[in-house]
Scaffold this active site. Structure first.
Site, short mmCIF file in Angstrom:
data_model
loop_
_atom_site.label_atom_id
_atom_site.label_comp_id
_atom_site.label_asym_id
_atom_site.label_seq_id
_atom_site.Cartn_x
_atom_site.Cartn_y
_atom_site.Cartn_z
N GLY A 45 31.77 18.76 42.48
CA GLY A 45 32.81 18.85 41.47
C GLY A 45 33.33 17.54 40.90
O GLY A 45 33.82 17.49 39.78
N GLU A 100 38.10 13.14 44.51
CA GLU A 100 37.92 14.60 44.61
C GLU A 100 38.31 15.25 43.29
O GLU A 100 39.14 14.73 42.54
CB GLU A 100 38.78 15.11 45.78
CG GLU A 100 38.86 16.59 45.98
CD GLU A 100 37.54 17.27 46.32
OE1 GLU A 100 36.59 17.12 45.54
OE2 GLU A 100 37.49 17.98 47.35
N ASP A 101 37.74 16.41 43.00
CA ASP A 101 38.10 17.12 41.77
C ASP A 101 39.43 17.84 41.91
O ASP A 101 40.31 17.73 41.07
CB ASP A 101 36.98 18.09 41.33
CG ASP A 101 36.56 19.08 42.42
OD1 ASP A 101 37.07 18.98 43.56
OD2 ASP A 101 35.73 19.95 42.14
N ASP A 104 43.06 22.21 46.75
CA ASP A 104 43.58 23.58 46.61
C ASP A 104 44.32 23.93 47.90
O ASP A 104 45.50 23.60 48.05
CB ASP A 104 42.37 24.47 46.33
CG ASP A 104 42.72 25.92 46.07
OD1 ASP A 104 43.89 26.21 45.78
OD2 ASP A 104 41.82 26.78 46.13
N PHE A 153 42.31 29.94 38.52
CA PHE A 153 41.00 29.33 38.77
C PHE A 153 40.61 28.50 37.55
O PHE A 153 40.54 29.00 36.43
CB PHE A 153 39.94 30.40 39.06
CG PHE A 153 38.75 29.80 39.74
CD1 PHE A 153 38.82 29.44 41.09
CD2 PHE A 153 37.58 29.55 39.04
CE1 PHE A 153 37.74 28.85 41.72
CE2 PHE A 153 36.49 28.96 39.68
CZ PHE A 153 36.58 28.62 41.01
N ASP A 160 33.36 24.12 38.63
CA ASP A 160 32.48 25.22 38.26
C ASP A 160 32.99 26.59 38.69
O ASP A 160 33.88 26.71 39.53
CB ASP A 160 31.11 25.03 38.95
CG ASP A 160 31.19 25.35 40.44
OD1 ASP A 160 32.05 24.75 41.13
OD2 ASP A 160 30.43 26.20 40.92
N ARG A 166 30.54 23.32 34.35
CA ARG A 166 30.82 21.93 34.74
C ARG A 166 30.77 21.00 33.52
O ARG A 166 31.38 19.95 33.50
CB ARG A 166 29.80 21.43 35.77
CG ARG A 166 29.88 22.14 37.11
CD ARG A 166 29.07 21.35 38.15
NE ARG A 166 28.74 22.15 39.32
CZ ARG A 166 29.52 22.27 40.40
NH1 ARG A 166 30.67 21.66 40.45
NH2 ARG A 166 29.13 23.00 41.43
P1 IMP Z 1 40.30 23.56 49.34
O1 IMP Z 1 39.50 23.30 50.58
O2 IMP Z 1 40.84 24.95 49.31
O3 IMP Z 1 41.36 22.52 49.08
O4 IMP Z 1 39.31 23.55 48.14
C1 IMP Z 1 38.75 22.43 47.68
C2 IMP Z 1 37.47 22.68 46.91
O5 IMP Z 1 37.37 24.00 46.37
C3 IMP Z 1 37.47 21.76 45.74
O6 IMP Z 1 36.83 20.57 46.08
C4 IMP Z 1 36.72 22.54 44.68
O7 IMP Z 1 35.36 22.23 44.74
C5 IMP Z 1 36.94 23.98 45.02
N1 IMP Z 1 38.00 24.60 44.17
C6 IMP Z 1 39.27 24.87 44.51
N2 IMP Z 1 39.95 25.41 43.50
C7 IMP Z 1 39.10 25.48 42.47
C8 IMP Z 1 39.23 25.95 41.10
O8 IMP Z 1 40.27 26.41 40.61
N3 IMP Z 1 38.10 25.84 40.34
C9 IMP Z 1 36.93 25.34 40.81
N4 IMP Z 1 36.77 24.89 42.07
C10 IMP Z 1 37.84 24.96 42.89
MG MG Z 2 35.31 19.70 45.35
#
Ligand code: IMP
Ligand code: MG
Length: 180
Positions: A45, A100-101, A104, A153, A160, A166
């Protein structure tokens, strides 16, 4: 004209993204001054953010990538994080900046930071383009943040849904009916 992105509503425009990255680059440049840094992009991402951010940092630096996956094809994290590709070089004694992108739930960042610490870097900071504060499950370190986003989302600019979107120049919300 192709309508492949008609179901995406713009949240953050290309112009806003680039202006914010310029600011982040200036701040990071000043913070590190003469200290060399290693940018670690979290794949996949962050690849566009990494490419734009590194060109706004006016310091000696190198780039490496860490491949992590937790989502599969769903829009909610599975909580199980897989390393899909490891760093190519040691980071012992280095100043690391994770790129990082989106943060969440925070689970991916928590896992990544614990993993990086075992490699004995000199310092570790985190730069994320997006954060969804409402979905946080664990508190994680964020030193540089682009934008907060609501609990929707998002896709585009590297992010993606099932591998697609992307290549959008902006960040947008995927309409509910498209999340199947
Ligand atoms: P976490 O572990 O829940 O913090 O999620 C982190 C990863 O989930 C990020 O690095 C993204 O790749 C993916 N992610 C979380 N939310 C989204 C979203 O809204 N769109 C796309 N990818 C997401
Ligand atoms: Mg990511």
């Amino acid at each position: 004209m192709s309508n492949w992105a008609d179901n995406v509503e713009t949240l953050i425009s290309q112009k806003e993204i680039h202006a914010r990255i310029e600011q982040l680059g200036r701040t990071i440049t000043l913070d590190y001054k003469d200290d060399e840094l290693v940018l670690i992009g979290v794949l996949k991402g962050s690849f566009l953010f990494m490419a734009d951010l590194c060109r706004q940092i006016d310091n000696k630096l190198s780039c490496d990538f860490f491949g992590l996956s937790s989502y599969g094809d769903k829009t909610k994290t599975s909580g199980v994080i897989r390393i899909t590709s490891d760093l190519k070089r040691p980071i012992e004694g280095k100043n690391v900046l994770v790129v990082e992108d989106i943060v969440d739930t925070g689970l991916t960042m928590q896992y990544l930071l614990a993993n990086l610490q075992t490699r004995k870097p000199k310092s570790v900071k985190v730069c994320t383009l997006l954060e969804k504060p409402s979905r946080k499950l664990v508190e994680t370190q964020i030193d540089y943040l682009g934008f907060e986003v609501p609990d929707v989302f998002v896709v585009g600019y590297g992010l993606d849904y099932k591998g697609r979107y992307r290549n959008l120049e902006y960040i947008g919300q995927l309409k509910e009916e498209s999340l199947a």
